[in-house]
Design a protein around this motif. Structure first.
Motif, PDB file in Angstrom:
ATOM      1  N   ILE A  63       0.934  -1.056  -0.012  1.00  0.00           N
ATOM      2  CA  ILE A  63      -0.212  -0.250  -0.128  1.00  0.00           C
ATOM      3  C   ILE A  63       0.763   1.378  -0.208  1.00  0.00           C
ATOM      4  N   HIS A  64       2.264   1.377   0.421  1.00  0.00           N
ATOM      5  CA  HIS A  64       2.572   2.375   0.899  1.00  0.00           C
ATOM      6  C   HIS A  64       3.333   2.460  -0.449  1.00  0.00           C
ATOM      7  N   ASP A  65       3.799   1.490  -1.359  1.00  0.00           N
ATOM      8  CA  ASP A  65       4.874   1.545  -2.117  1.00  0.00           C
ATOM      9  C   ASP A  65       3.860   2.627  -3.245  1.00  0.00           C
ATOM     10  N   GLY A  66       2.469   1.825  -2.964  1.00  0.00           N
ATOM     11  CA  GLY A  66       1.566   2.561  -4.267  1.00  0.00           C
ATOM     12  C   GLY A  66       1.858   3.663  -4.069  1.00  0.00           C
ATOM     13  N   LEU A  67       0.921   4.033  -2.989  1.00  0.00           N
ATOM     14  CA  LEU A  67       0.940   6.025  -2.733  1.00  0.00           C
ATOM     15  C   LEU A  67       2.387   6.574  -3.052  1.00  0.00           C
ATOM     16  N   LEU A  68       2.964   6.119  -1.828  1.00  0.00           N
ATOM     17  CA  LEU A  68       4.113   6.666  -2.505  1.00  0.00           C
ATOM     18  C   LEU A  68       4.178   7.000  -4.605  1.00  0.00           C
ATOM     19  N   ALA A  69       4.058   5.914  -5.610  1.00  0.00           N
ATOM     20  CA  ALA A  69       4.237   6.202  -6.634  1.00  0.00           C
ATOM     21  C   ALA A  69       2.939   7.391  -7.236  1.00  0.00           C
ATOM     22  N   PHE A  70       1.953   7.248  -6.548  1.00  0.00           N
ATOM     23  CA  PHE A  70       0.847   8.091  -7.156  1.00  0.00           C
ATOM     24  C   PHE A  70       0.668   9.441  -6.549  1.00  0.00           C
ATOM     25  N   ALA A  71       1.816   9.619  -5.323  1.00  0.00           N
ATOM     26  CA  ALA A  71       2.078  11.039  -5.118  1.00  0.00           C
ATOM     27  C   ALA A  71       3.150  11.482  -5.766  1.00  0.00           C
ATOM     28  N   ALA A  72       4.063  11.090  -6.634  1.00  0.00           N
ATOM     29  CA  ALA A  72       4.997  11.593  -7.392  1.00  0.00           C
ATOM     30  C   ALA A  72       4.330  11.214  -8.642  1.00  0.00           C
ATOM     31  N   ALA A  73       3.818  10.717  -8.909  1.00  0.00           N
ATOM     32  CA  ALA A  73       2.476  10.592 -10.692  1.00  0.00           C
ATOM     33  C   ALA A  73       2.238  11.960 -10.410  1.00  0.00           C
ATOM     34  N   TYR A  74       1.249  12.503  -9.492  1.00  0.00           N
ATOM     35  CA  TYR A  74       0.624  13.803  -9.212  1.00  0.00           C
ATOM     36  C   TYR A  74       2.065  14.400  -9.622  1.00  0.00           C
ATOM     37  N   ARG A  75       2.803  15.003  -8.739  1.00  0.00           N
ATOM     38  CA  ARG A  75       3.658  15.849  -8.834  1.00  0.00           C
ATOM     39  C   ARG A  75       3.972  15.901 -10.625  1.00  0.00           C
ATOM     40  N   LYS A  76       4.204  15.101 -10.757  1.00  0.00           N
ATOM     41  CA  LYS A  76       4.771  14.914 -12.533  1.00  0.00           C
ATOM     42  C   LYS A  76       3.523  15.475 -12.900  1.00  0.00           C
ATOM     43  N   ALA A  77       2.466  15.396 -13.388  1.00  0.00           N
ATOM     44  CA  ALA A  77       1.594  16.054 -13.821  1.00  0.00           C
ATOM     45  C   ALA A  77       0.187  15.917 -12.868  1.00  0.00           C
ATOM     46  N   PRO A  78      -0.541  17.407 -12.596  1.00  0.00           N
ATOM     47  CA  PRO A  78      -1.007  17.147 -11.385  1.00  0.00           C
ATOM     48  C   PRO A  78      -2.579  17.563 -12.503  1.00  0.00           C
ATOM     49  N   ALA A  79      -3.577  17.005 -12.217  1.00  0.00           N
ATOM     50  CA  ALA A  79      -5.016  16.862 -12.883  1.00  0.00           C
ATOM     51  C   ALA A  79      -5.978  16.381 -11.696  1.00  0.00           C
ATOM     52  N   LEU A  80      -6.883  17.080 -11.603  1.00  0.00           N
ATOM     53  CA  LEU A  80      -8.048  17.130 -11.035  1.00  0.00           C
ATOM     54  C   LEU A  80      -8.934  15.339 -11.061  1.00  0.00           C
ATOM     55  N   PHE A  81      -8.761  14.759  -9.868  1.00  0.00           N
ATOM     56  CA  PHE A  81      -9.978  14.039 -10.238  1.00  0.00           C
ATOM     57  C   PHE A  81      -9.140  12.356 -10.424  1.00  0.00           C
ATOM     58  N   ARG A  82      -8.363  12.682  -8.922  1.00  0.00           N
ATOM     59  CA  ARG A  82      -7.556  10.958  -8.850  1.00  0.00           C
ATOM     60  C   ARG A  82      -7.304  10.825  -7.849  1.00  0.00           C
ATOM     61  N   SER A  83      -7.645   8.998  -7.540  1.00  0.00           N
ATOM     62  CA  SER A  83      -7.836   8.705  -6.543  1.00  0.00           C
ATOM     63  C   SER A  83      -7.447   7.386  -6.276  1.00  0.00           C
ATOM     64  N   PHE A  84      -6.745   6.834  -5.362  1.00  0.00           N
ATOM     65  CA  PHE A  84      -6.185   5.725  -4.717  1.00  0.00           C
ATOM     66  C   PHE A  84      -7.388   4.418  -4.015  1.00  0.00           C
ATOM     67  N   ALA A  85      -7.892   3.820  -4.691  1.00  0.00           N
ATOM     68  CA  ALA A  85      -8.363   2.906  -3.342  1.00  0.00           C
ATOM     69  C   ALA A  85      -7.910   2.040  -3.205  1.00  0.00           C
ATOM     70  N   VAL A  86      -7.782   1.321  -1.891  1.00  0.00           N
ATOM     71  CA  VAL A  86      -7.266   0.032  -0.989  1.00  0.00           C
ATOM     72  C   VAL A  86      -8.163  -0.300  -0.618  1.00  0.00           C
ATOM     73  N   VAL A  87      -8.600  -1.787  -2.028  1.00  0.00           N
ATOM     74  CA  VAL A  87      -9.972  -2.002  -1.267  1.00  0.00           C
ATOM     75  C   VAL A  87      -9.267  -4.037  -0.513  1.00  0.00           C
ATOM     76  N   PHE A  88      -9.685  -3.709   0.707  1.00  0.00           N
ATOM     77  CA  PHE A  88      -9.677  -5.509   1.244  1.00  0.00           C
ATOM     78  C   PHE A  88     -10.531  -6.420   1.372  1.00  0.00           C
ATOM     79  N   GLU A  89     -10.328  -8.259   0.741  1.00  0.00           N
ATOM     80  CA  GLU A  89     -11.463  -9.440   0.721  1.00  0.00           C
ATOM     81  C   GLU A  89     -12.181  -9.183   2.460  1.00  0.00           C
ATOM     82  N   GLY A  90     -11.218  -8.917   3.354  1.00  0.00           N
ATOM     83  CA  GLY A  90     -12.174  -8.440   4.474  1.00  0.00           C
ATOM     84  C   GLY A  90     -11.207  -8.190   5.520  1.00  0.00           C
ATOM     85  N   PRO A  91     -11.717  -8.354   6.396  1.00  0.00           N
ATOM     86  CA  PRO A  91     -13.259  -9.105   6.886  1.00  0.00           C
ATOM     87  C   PRO A  91     -14.663  -8.375   6.803  1.00  0.00           C
ATOM     88  N   ASP A  92     -15.687  -8.760   6.256  1.00  0.00           N
ATOM     89  CA  ASP A  92     -16.708  -7.801   5.861  1.00  0.00           C
ATOM     90  C   ASP A  92     -18.007  -8.238   6.632  1.00  0.00           C
TER      91      ASP A  92
END
Length: 235
Positions: A63-92
């Motif tokens: 998850i942290h790897d994904g957040l770092l990559a997401f933040a870096a990509a945003y700084r490189k090309a800022p644009a509106l309406f971007r979200s990073f969703a972490v969805v877990f299999e459970g518990p439900d």
């Protein structure tokens, strides 16, 4: 749609497809109130990372790897309406209080990894959860979290699996600068009221009250204390 930011093991491909599809279906539903999420879905900028359990640290590095990559990509090309969703299999079957506790466990772990990896805190926000200008920071970018889970009392937060949606704080500031924030916020509130029969009492503008109270979606009272401490100094 953008691919997950970290490579998948073979056993994760099934979960990635299944959980991503479930989230896209929810956001794409006509009644779903968040127009920002709908815009991200339409633009292909709603990234999804499928993980195992929200009450486990098993996937925290991914998850942290994904957040770092997401933040870096945003700084490189800022644009509106971007979200990073972490969805877990459970518990439900977590109660609202149990989900809230698990969400903050993941937040603390992810923030500790940000410190461990030498990432600066976004200077535009406060790391103090009692401060009205508080936001989380990963990879030098501030984030607001929206928690989703099956037992959420607010319909807009009710989803078949536990999830944490990371939204860039800078996007809200951009909307404010463009004079679009208040109109968009009111549209979301009206749609949420139509869905739930009432407006979410926990929502507040950044700078009026700490946004930490909003993350899990549970209605908390004035005595609620955020368990997060920046720098690994957890209570």
């Amino acid at each position: 749609m953008n691919a997950p930011t970290t490579p998948l093991h073979p056993w994760q491909h099934r979960a990635q497809h299944e959980l991503q599809t479930m989230l896209y279906d929810m956001v794409g539903d006509a009644q779903f109130p968040c127009v920002g999420a709908k815009a991200a879905l339409a633009r292909g900028t709603l990234e999804v990372l499928a993980c195992s359990r929200i009450d486990s640290a098993w996937d925290d590095l991914r998850i942290h790897d994904g957040l770092l990559a997401f933040a870096a990509a945003y700084r490189k090309a800022p644009a509106l309406f971007r979200s990073f969703a972490v969805v877990f299999e459970g518990p439900d079957d977590l109660t609202e209080a149990e989900f809230e506790a698990a969400l903050w466990q993941r937040v603390q772990s992810l923030s500790d990894k940000d410190v461990w990896r030498g990432q600066d805190y976004d200077p535009g926000v406060s790391p103090d959860p009692e401060n009205p200008h508080f936001s989380l920071s990963f990879g030098g970018e501030a984030f607001f979290i929206v928690g989703l889970h099956p037992e959420a009392s607010r319909p807009a937060r009710r989803f078949a699996r536990p999830a944490m949606i990371f939204n860039l704080h800078d996007q809200f500031e951009t909307l404010r600068a463009q004079g679009k924030y208040e109109g968009m916020r009111e549209k979301i509130l009206l749609r949420d009221e139509a869905l739930a029969g009432s407006r979410n009492p926990m929502l507040a503008r950044h700078g009026e009250a700490s946004e930490a109270r909003q993350y899990s979606g549970r209605a908390v009272d004035e005595d609620w204390a955020c368990p997060f401490r920046y720098g690994g100094d957890a209570p």
